[in-house]
Design a protein around this motif. Structure first.
Motif, PDB file in Angstrom:
ATOM      1  N   ASN A 136      -2.697   1.607   5.167  1.00 53.30           N
ATOM      2  CA  ASN A 136      -3.004   2.966   5.591  1.00 53.30           C
ATOM      3  C   ASN A 136      -4.028   3.548   4.615  1.00 53.30           C
ATOM      4  O   ASN A 136      -4.281   2.974   3.557  1.00 53.30           O
ATOM      5  N   PRO A 137      -4.649   4.677   4.952  1.00 53.14           N
ATOM      6  CA  PRO A 137      -5.708   5.230   4.091  1.00 53.14           C
ATOM      7  C   PRO A 137      -5.254   5.491   2.650  1.00 53.14           C
ATOM      8  O   PRO A 137      -6.010   5.247   1.711  1.00 53.14           O
ATOM      9  N   PHE A 138      -4.030   5.964   2.468  1.00 48.98           N
ATOM     10  CA  PHE A 138      -3.524   6.213   1.125  1.00 48.98           C
ATOM     11  C   PHE A 138      -3.471   4.923   0.316  1.00 48.98           C
ATOM     12  O   PHE A 138      -3.889   4.882  -0.835  1.00 48.98           O
ATOM     13  N   ASP A 139      -2.936   3.867   0.923  1.00 50.99           N
ATOM     14  CA  ASP A 139      -2.822   2.590   0.222  1.00 50.99           C
ATOM     15  C   ASP A 139      -4.199   2.016  -0.120  1.00 50.99           C
ATOM     16  O   ASP A 139      -4.368   1.397  -1.163  1.00 50.99           O
ATOM     17  N   ARG A 140      -5.169   2.230   0.763  1.00 51.50           N
ATOM     18  CA  ARG A 140      -6.532   1.763   0.472  1.00 51.50           C
ATOM     19  C   ARG A 140      -7.106   2.508  -0.730  1.00 51.50           C
ATOM     20  O   ARG A 140      -7.743   1.912  -1.591  1.00 51.50           O
ATOM     21  N   MET A 141      -6.893   3.821  -0.771  1.00 47.57           N
ATOM     22  CA  MET A 141      -7.380   4.598  -1.919  1.00 47.57           C
ATOM     23  C   MET A 141      -6.712   4.122  -3.195  1.00 47.57           C
ATOM     24  O   MET A 141      -7.365   3.933  -4.217  1.00 47.57           O
ATOM     25  N   ARG A 142      -5.397   3.931  -3.131  1.00 45.75           N
ATOM     26  CA  ARG A 142      -4.645   3.483  -4.307  1.00 45.75           C
ATOM     27  C   ARG A 142      -5.158   2.132  -4.787  1.00 45.75           C
ATOM     28  O   ARG A 142      -5.387   1.935  -5.982  1.00 45.75           O
ATOM     29  N   ALA A 143      -5.371   1.213  -3.858  1.00 45.95           N
ATOM     30  CA  ALA A 143      -5.872  -0.119  -4.223  1.00 45.95           C
ATOM     31  C   ALA A 143      -7.251  -0.022  -4.870  1.00 45.95           C
ATOM     32  O   ALA A 143      -7.523  -0.706  -5.861  1.00 45.95           O
ATOM     33  N   LEU A 181      -6.658  -2.947 -12.786  1.00 52.10           N
ATOM     34  CA  LEU A 181      -5.219  -3.166 -12.731  1.00 52.10           C
ATOM     35  C   LEU A 181      -4.821  -3.641 -11.344  1.00 52.10           C
ATOM     36  O   LEU A 181      -5.522  -3.418 -10.371  1.00 52.10           O
ATOM     37  N   THR A 182      -3.654  -4.278 -11.286  1.00 53.09           N
ATOM     38  CA  THR A 182      -3.049  -4.671 -10.019  1.00 53.09           C
ATOM     39  C   THR A 182      -1.643  -4.091  -9.971  1.00 53.09           C
ATOM     40  O   THR A 182      -1.129  -3.600 -10.976  1.00 53.09           O
ATOM     41  N   GLU A 183      -1.017  -4.181  -8.813  1.00 47.32           N
ATOM     42  CA  GLU A 183       0.373  -3.732  -8.694  1.00 47.32           C
ATOM     43  C   GLU A 183       1.262  -4.551  -9.635  1.00 47.32           C
ATOM     44  O   GLU A 183       2.209  -4.030 -10.205  1.00 47.32           O
ATOM     45  N   ALA A 184       0.937  -5.840  -9.804  1.00 52.18           N
ATOM     46  CA  ALA A 184       1.706  -6.687 -10.713  1.00 52.18           C
ATOM     47  C   ALA A 184       1.571  -6.196 -12.154  1.00 52.18           C
ATOM     48  O   ALA A 184       2.546  -6.216 -12.914  1.00 52.18           O
ATOM     49  N   ASP A 185       0.367  -5.753 -12.531  1.00 52.38           N
ATOM     50  CA  ASP A 185       0.167  -5.204 -13.870  1.00 52.38           C
ATOM     51  C   ASP A 185       1.046  -3.969 -14.067  1.00 52.38           C
ATOM     52  O   ASP A 185       1.657  -3.799 -15.122  1.00 52.38           O
ATOM     53  N   LEU A 186       1.099  -3.115 -13.052  1.00 51.42           N
ATOM     54  CA  LEU A 186       1.938  -1.918 -13.138  1.00 51.42           C
ATOM     55  C   LEU A 186       3.405  -2.274 -13.312  1.00 51.42           C
ATOM     56  O   LEU A 186       4.126  -1.640 -14.081  1.00 51.42           O
TER      57      LEU A 186
END
Length: 69
Positions: free
Chosen positions: A11-18, A26-31
């Motif tokens: 979704n647009p939010f997830d694209r912005m976050r990525a 950073l990646t989600e794994a880094d977080l």
């Protein structure tokens, strides 16, 4: 190809976050590996960056929420 399909389904939010995470190298794994305090600081920076992007586009926070349900 799989990376593209995964991105296309976001979704647009997830694209912005990525995009913001990528700009921070950073990646989600880094977080996930960060301490709670470090993660909270990064999450706040992400929220701030998303709010700035929405303001530039003239949208209000929460406008990307799917309200069809």
């Amino acid at each position: 190809m799989q990376d593209f399909l995964k991105y296309a389904k976001m979704n647009p939010f997830d694209r912005m976050r990525a995009g913001i995470l990528k700009s921070m190298n950073l990646t989600e794994a880094d977080l996930a590996r960060m301490s709670p305090d470090q993660r909270a600081a990064v999450e706040q920076k992400i929220r701030d960056a998303i709010e700035k992007q929405l303001e530039k586009k003239g949208q209000q926070p929460g406008s990307l929420v799917d309200q069809s349900a």
